[in-house]
Design a protein around this motif. Structure first.
Motif, PDB file in Angstrom:
ATOM      1  N   GLY A 124       0.723  -1.183   0.046  1.00 21.99           N
ATOM      2  CA  GLY A 124       0.125   0.110   0.135  1.00 21.99           C
ATOM      3  C   GLY A 124       0.813   1.254  -0.054  1.00 21.99           C
ATOM      4  N   LEU A 125       1.955   1.340   0.691  1.00 19.87           N
ATOM      5  CA  LEU A 125       2.726   2.216   0.974  1.00 19.87           C
ATOM      6  C   LEU A 125       3.318   2.507  -0.534  1.00 19.87           C
ATOM      7  N   LYS A 126       3.831   1.597  -1.276  1.00 21.86           N
ATOM      8  CA  LYS A 126       4.529   1.787  -2.637  1.00 21.86           C
ATOM      9  C   LYS A 126       3.486   2.436  -3.606  1.00 21.86           C
ATOM     10  N   ILE A 127       2.058   1.887  -3.443  1.00 22.75           N
ATOM     11  CA  ILE A 127       1.231   2.644  -4.229  1.00 22.75           C
ATOM     12  C   ILE A 127       1.002   4.023  -3.745  1.00 22.75           C
ATOM     13  N   LEU A 132      -1.503   7.838  -4.934  1.00 16.51           N
ATOM     14  CA  LEU A 132      -2.738   7.040  -5.160  1.00 16.51           C
ATOM     15  C   LEU A 132      -3.148   6.605  -3.781  1.00 16.51           C
ATOM     16  N   ILE A 133      -4.182   6.131  -3.784  1.00 12.89           N
ATOM     17  CA  ILE A 133      -4.928   5.668  -2.538  1.00 12.89           C
ATOM     18  C   ILE A 133      -4.844   3.906  -2.765  1.00 12.89           C
ATOM     19  N   CYS A 160      -6.245  -3.267   4.667  1.00 16.39           N
ATOM     20  CA  CYS A 160      -5.413  -2.004   4.511  1.00 16.39           C
ATOM     21  C   CYS A 160      -5.667  -1.023   3.808  1.00 16.39           C
ATOM     22  N   TRP A 161      -5.717   0.092   4.193  1.00 13.84           N
ATOM     23  CA  TRP A 161      -5.790   1.394   3.408  1.00 13.84           C
ATOM     24  C   TRP A 161      -4.451   2.219   3.549  1.00 13.84           C
ATOM     25  N   CYS A 162      -3.905   2.746   2.614  1.00 11.10           N
ATOM     26  CA  CYS A 162      -2.863   3.764   2.500  1.00 11.10           C
ATOM     27  C   CYS A 162      -3.330   4.882   1.529  1.00 11.10           C
ATOM     28  N   ALA A 267      -6.011   0.220  -6.525  1.00  9.35           N
ATOM     29  CA  ALA A 267      -5.332   1.607  -6.493  1.00  9.35           C
ATOM     30  C   ALA A 267      -6.311   2.727  -7.186  1.00  9.35           C
ATOM     31  N   LEU A 268      -6.287   3.713  -6.480  1.00  4.96           N
ATOM     32  CA  LEU A 268      -7.327   4.693  -6.770  1.00  4.96           C
ATOM     33  C   LEU A 268      -6.595   5.980  -6.892  1.00  4.96           C
ATOM     34  N   ASP A 269      -6.816   6.817  -8.242  1.00  6.08           N
ATOM     35  CA  ASP A 269      -6.098   7.893  -8.442  1.00  6.08           C
ATOM     36  C   ASP A 269      -7.146   9.080  -7.861  1.00  6.08           C
ATOM     37  N   PRO A 270      -6.813   9.787  -6.992  1.00  3.26           N
ATOM     38  CA  PRO A 270      -7.504  11.014  -6.666  1.00  3.26           C
ATOM     39  C   PRO A 270      -7.589  12.166  -7.571  1.00  3.26           C
ATOM     40  N   SER A 271      -6.247  12.296  -8.099  1.00  6.21           N
ATOM     41  CA  SER A 271      -6.130  13.584  -9.160  1.00  6.21           C
ATOM     42  C   SER A 271      -7.274  13.245 -10.205  1.00  6.21           C
TER      43      SER A 271
END
Length: 337
Positions: A124-127, A132-133, A160-162, A267-271
């Motif tokens: 998750g941290l790598k993402i 990204l979330i 896990c959420w990052c 993985a989700l891109d908030p942008s």
């Protein structure tokens, strides 16, 4: 003793190159272990490496897997891990998820036919490092009793959420039950565990750590934790093709079976919703809002999920990584140093 993380990484990498794992893949295993050690989650760190190594030597883990995509939609990918080290399989899954999330906004990768994933937040941290979330799930052997049951049926099923942040990422990496590792430590020390953590083998509540290990854990928050555990099982096992429920064998302790673990990484891109800097600013504003709330006492420390682990990272950067002399010498002897 305190060691340089780079030196420890080299030793941990050699533990796997010496049993046939390609150097790049061995480095990924070491990366995952060091993330856990450095963030203060030693139960999922380098302490696990001798077990992975022995499982390779016994033919229970494929050191050179041919990871293949079974099904491929632009935002949903299904990976067969070929019984490889999960650190290798799920690093690839996280990489695919991040690359496609950057392109399409979101991507989910389901993996199966793999092994013990170790620290979920490593992936998750790598993402999250890419803005990204991340959302990650895996199931485990059945250690937890369902509501009304007197035997374990579901796993501790970590989630896990990052989430990227300004000072540190928000990280929630948790199981749906008390940590079995803490109960093992309590049993070794002859100490009791809190009420509501476990049942004995006869399904009766217990505070005896040894009896809890022979029995079963209870889900956090009762039916709510149980419900979350069921959902995690669906995503990480039923959906992926991995083993589930009572069929799951222990990926560390069982030396008779290959576990066929399943995992789910999103993985989700908030942008794609708002400007990246605006999202990070809003996250930071929320963090500060919570941390500046009225304290229960003058010396209370209001922490955010992932903050303690971040502080541990900073401490390790200053003083090095603490490893016992015995472990240091044991691992060096394994690689012939």
């Amino acid at each position: 003793m305190f060691v340089n993380p780079a030196e420890w990484h080299e030793i941990c990498t050699k533990m796997f190159t010496t049993v046939g794992v390609p150097e790049e893949d061995a480095g990924l295993v070491a990366d995952t272990a060091l993330t856990a050690d450095i963030r203060g989650v030693a139960s999922h760190g380098s302490v696990r490496l001798p077990v992975y190594r022995e499982r390779i030597q016994r033919g229970l883990i494929n050191p050179t897997p041919s990871i293949r995509i079974v099904n491929d939609c632009p935002t949903l990918v299904h990976l067969d891990g070929d019984n490889g080290l999960a650190q290798v399989v799920d690093n690839k899954a996280a990489q695919i998820a991040a690359e496609r999330a950057n392109k399409y906004g979101v991507c989910c990768v389901a993996t199966y036919n793999t092994n013990h994933m170790a620290l979920l937040s490593h992936y998750g941290l790598k993402i999250a490092e890419q803005g990204l979330i991340a959302y990650i799930m895996c199931n485990t052997p059945p250690f937890v009793a369902t509501m009304g049951a007197a035997e374990p049926v579901i796993g501790t099923n970590p989630i896990c959420w990052c989430i990227p942040g300004k000072e540190f990422p928000i990280v929630l990496d948790m199981a749906i039950s008390p940590a079995r590792g803490k109960i093992k430590n309590a049993a070794a020390a002859g100490k009791p565990i809190p009420e509501g953590w476990a049942l004995d083998k006869n399904g009766r509540p217990t505070t005896d750590a040894a009896a809890a290990l022979e029995g079963m854990l209870l889900p956090i928050a009762g039916h709510k934790g149980y419900g979350i555990g069921v959902v995690v099982e669906v995503f990480s096992a039923l959906l992926t093709g991995g083993k589930y429920g009572k069929n799951v064998t222990h990926p560390l302790d069982d030396y008779d079976h290959k576990p066929n673990c399943g995992n789910f990484i999103m993985a989700l891109d908030p942008s794609k919703i708002m400007a990246e800097e605006d999202f990070v600013r809003r996250v930071d504003d929320y963090v500060q809002m919570v941390k500046s709330s009225k304290k229960s006492s003058p010396d209370a420390d209001i922490l955010f999920p992932g903050e303690l682990e971040h502080r541990n990272e900073l401490l390790v950067a200053e003083r090095g990584l603490e490893i016992s002399d015995e472990t240091y010498q044991q691992y060096k002897s394994m690689v012939g140093q």
